[in-house]
Design a protein around this motif. Structure first.
Motif: not given
Lengths: 450, 92
Positions: A148, A162, A365, A379, A405, A408-409, A413, A415, A431, A433-434
């Motif tokens: 990212s 993921t 999360y 990001s 960053c 989510p890492n 997750l 992203h 960024m 994220i899902s």
């Protein structure tokens, strides 16, 4: 292909993105897509140093799984993958600005301003992707933001999948519970192509989750499963009023318009992730460095890599000498911190504690994703800094580059960083994220932001 | 928690690293700045929380342990070979 070969030479002479080039058949005249690979990912017979002197002259005897998958993917297609070379990154991925280059190579330069950083650690992947005029996919890797950050600084798309989706077989590890191989490209279509090409279940990586490959390219424009639902988006890290955040807001407006045109309802609200933001950075660094310090213990100058010291030294003296002379200062600092966090007297207070806080962060999360489909924010907190300024900041301040960053890492997750505009003529990134294993959804939404 | 000279020496011994005097002085300040950040996690109540090792649930699937590497090729990466075996430094 002569034009491609010439371009690679020209770009590399000016911007220092490749540490190794791979011979290209200059007489090939069919359709092609060029592919670059982060130096930490193995290609048979192509030197792989993970940008570290201690791995000088290491020539892998096998392709990594993502390279095998890529070759298989294009076998029945009318387009040929042209592997052009290995890209520079911070030594073992240790850095957010790609200035920690452990081999006799120059620091890569930002494609928009050669006095600025490309971002790290996958700086060479992002820089080359931005600069080449040909269709290009770069196979990158992220542990705590290494896709990212450079994607954002260089104005390209960067997908971090993921954790567990893509095999890590043949990746020189930084931190096993955090490393993810991903993709950089100039547009969302090639991100989807790149993800399809590296995907594939692999028994050689016991953390690779068994799954069916998805047709990410076909799913990019498939609105059917979103038509009857309301897409819920949470906004994060948008509290300061600056150009980076304004660019994100503009992109959100654009997204709303495009979803309206597709008759898809959307609800947007701000989400508080202060707990995640506060603790992710220390947890990320404690765990990543604990894992890194064990991973790097195998690098000792015997079976591969640098071997410039005679073995008639005492056992410990040999390993101490070869490691102390061939690791960079940043790598030594990180090994020291990771070793400390694992030592018997401190393990409970640091490494084990961090594993517990990580659980809380992931739970936060997952709680959010019970109510939201996506989280969107900037990001990075800044644009690409000047390389001369980075030289004057402390290692701790450099770690702050991962502030957004690493979250989510740490949670594994998926992203994506997508170009969101400019600030002072430099690219900015947004960024998205899902939830775990929803890359199709992530790419679908990203495709609505054009 | 702070990293002092004694602790730094012990860590380096464990990690098979030897720092120069200037690295030693430089690192002590830098490492303690990072330690301040690490210490943030002490304030989180984790009493009822189990540690996790990976961010997702994993069902480890085992494979047959079949050697498939090319032994000749692998050994080309080192000069430390004798009678087909890797050789290393002596323990004493």
């Amino acid at each position: 292909m002569k034009e491609v070969i010439q371009e690679i030479e020209n770009i590399n002479n000016s911007f220092n993105y490749l540490v190794e080039t791979i011979p290209i058949d200059e007489n090939y005249d069919g359709d092609f897509i060029t592919i670059s690979i982060k130096d930490a990912i193995l290609i048979k017979n192509s030197q792989a140093r993970s940008s570290s002197k201690i791995l000088n002259n290491y020539f892998p005897v096998n392709d990594s799984k993502v390279i095998k998958n890529t070759k298989d993917y294009f076998k029945n297609k009318n387009i040929k993958p042209i592997f052009i070379g290995k890209t520079i990154h911070d030594e073992f991925g240790f850095g957010g600005y790609n200035v920690n280059v452990g081999i006799d190579k120059k620091i890569p330069k930002n494609p928009y301003d050669d006095k600025r950083s490309c971002g790290g650690s996958s700086g060479g992947c992002a820089g080359f992707t931005a600069k080449t005029k040909f269709r290009h996919i770069s196979i990158a890797e992220s542990t705590g933001g290494s896709i990212s950050t450079p994607a954002s600084f260089c104005g390209v798309y960067g997908l971090t999948p993921t954790y567990g989706l893509i095999s890590r077989d043949g990746l020189i590890s930084y931190a096993n519970s955090l490393d993810k191989i991903g993709i950089m490209a100039k547009d969302i279509l090639d991100i989807a192509v790149g993800l399809e090409m590296i995907d594939g279940y692999d028994l050689n990586d016991c953390t690779n989750v068994k799954h069916e490959n998805k047709n990410y390219v076909d799913l990019l424009n498939d609105d059917t499963k979103y038509k009857n639902n309301t897409i819920k988006i949470g906004l994060i890290n948008l509290d300061e009023n600056n150009q980076i955040n304004n660019n994100v807001k503009d992109k959100i407006d654009q997204l709303k318009n495009n979803l309206d045109k597709s008759n898809i309802k959307v609800e947007i609200e701000t989400v508080d992730i202060s707990f995640i933001n506060k603790y992710s950075l220390p947890v990320y660094y404690i765990l990543s460095l604990s894992e890194a310090s064990t991973n790097l213990s195998k690098l000792c100058g015997l079976r591969y890599g640098v071997q410039n010291i005679p073995t008639n030294l005492n056992y410990n003296d040999y390993f101490i000498k070869i490691r102390s002379e061939n690791f960079s200062k940043e790598t030594k600092r990180r090994i020291i911190l990771g070793t400390f966090a694992r030592m018997a007297s401190y393990r409970d207070a640091y490494m084990n504690k961090a594993m517990r806080v990580r659980k809380l962060i992931i739970d936060k999360y997952l709680e959010i994703f019970n109510n939201f489909d996506f989280l969107i924010g900037p990001s990075t907190p800044t644009i690409a800094p000047l390389i001369d300024e980075i030289k004057n900041i402390s290692p701790y301040e450099e770690m702050l580059a991962d502030t957004y960053c690493c979250c989510p890492n740490l949670a594994g997750l998926p992203h994506i960083s997508i170009p969101s505009g400019k600030d002072n003529n430099m690219p900015t990134g947004m960024m998205i994220i899902s939830n775990h294993f929803t890359e199709d959804k992530l790419l679908w939404l990203s495709n609505k932001i054009k | 928690m702070k990293i002092d000279d004694n602790l730094l020496n012990q860590i380096c011994k464990n990690a098979r690293l030897k720092l120069t005097e200037s690295e030693n002085n430089e690192f002590k300040i830098q490492l303690n700045e990072i330690m301040d950040m690490f210490n943030l996690i002490c304030e989180v109540d984790t009493n009822k929380i189990n540690p996790i090792y990976h961010p997702i649930d994993l069902n480890y699937e085992l494979r047959e342990d079949i050697a498939n590497e090319n032994k000749v090729e692998i050994k080309k990466n080192t000069i430390h070979i004798q009678d087909g075996f890797f050789i290393g430094p002596k323990i004493k």
